[in-house]
Design a protein around this motif. Sequence first.
Motif, PDB file in Angstrom:
ATOM      1  N   LYS A  18       0.961  -1.275   0.029  1.00 30.92           N
ATOM      2  CA  LYS A  18      -0.103   0.113  -0.088  1.00 30.92           C
ATOM      3  C   LYS A  18       1.002   1.270  -0.097  1.00 30.92           C
ATOM      4  N   ASP A  19       0.372   2.416  -0.611  1.00 34.60           N
ATOM      5  CA  ASP A  19       0.927   3.652  -0.673  1.00 34.60           C
ATOM      6  C   ASP A  19       0.000   4.565   0.183  1.00 34.60           C
ATOM      7  N   GLU A  20      -1.193   4.099   0.451  1.00 38.03           N
ATOM      8  CA  GLU A  20      -1.834   5.197   1.284  1.00 38.03           C
ATOM      9  C   GLU A  20      -1.519   5.497   2.539  1.00 38.03           C
ATOM     10  N   VAL A  21      -1.620   7.080   2.853  1.00 39.88           N
ATOM     11  CA  VAL A  21      -1.454   7.433   4.444  1.00 39.88           C
ATOM     12  C   VAL A  21      -3.007   7.537   4.858  1.00 39.88           C
ATOM     13  N   TYR A  22      -3.091   7.035   6.387  1.00 45.34           N
ATOM     14  CA  TYR A  22      -4.466   7.362   6.812  1.00 45.34           C
ATOM     15  C   TYR A  22      -4.259   8.030   7.868  1.00 45.34           C
ATOM     16  N   VAL A  23      -5.168   8.779   8.398  1.00 45.11           N
ATOM     17  CA  VAL A  23      -5.113   9.866   9.862  1.00 45.11           C
ATOM     18  C   VAL A  23      -6.253   9.558  10.511  1.00 45.11           C
ATOM     19  N   LEU A  24      -6.374   9.535  11.725  1.00 43.85           N
ATOM     20  CA  LEU A  24      -7.476   9.550  12.822  1.00 43.85           C
ATOM     21  C   LEU A  24      -7.289  10.818  13.541  1.00 43.85           C
ATOM     22  N   GLU A  25      -8.095  11.763  13.166  1.00 43.38           N
ATOM     23  CA  GLU A  25      -8.090  13.121  13.824  1.00 43.38           C
ATOM     24  C   GLU A  25      -8.725  13.016  15.102  1.00 43.38           C
ATOM     25  N   PRO A  26      -8.085  14.115  16.012  1.00 42.22           N
ATOM     26  CA  PRO A  26      -8.787  14.004  17.337  1.00 42.22           C
ATOM     27  C   PRO A  26     -10.389  14.167  17.301  1.00 42.22           C
ATOM     28  N   GLY A  27     -11.044  13.295  18.172  1.00 40.28           N
ATOM     29  CA  GLY A  27     -12.225  13.314  18.271  1.00 40.28           C
ATOM     30  C   GLY A  27     -13.030  12.320  17.098  1.00 40.28           C
TER      31      GLY A  27
END
Length: 108
Positions: A18-27
């Motif tokens: 994979k080359d995707e970057v995922y984020v989990l933002e605060p809240g």
Amino acid sequence: GGSNFHLSPWQGGEKHWKDEVYVLEPGAHAWREAGRLPGPRAYAGAVSTENGMCIFGGSDGKHCYDDCLRLCWKDGTVSVETLSPRLPAPCAFTSAALLVVSGNWLVG
């Protein structure tokens, strides 16, 4: 980035890179895609710093890399910057640590 099997190897499954970057933002309650690496990459050393997340080396299943990248979160997206110098040799399946000494930090 990363890799996984959609079907287990003993069932004939092949590893997907994979080359995707995922984020989990605060809240937030769900991860979201926020950018891409220059190419598929897994098994790199990684460390978070006050200036972004740094990743070192890694593999795409065919090649190991000697580059160092910094991922920065800005305006709802991830930017990728190449750092210098490169690693002394390509490597994967490694780790990284952040050492803070008298307010200065070193990554090794």
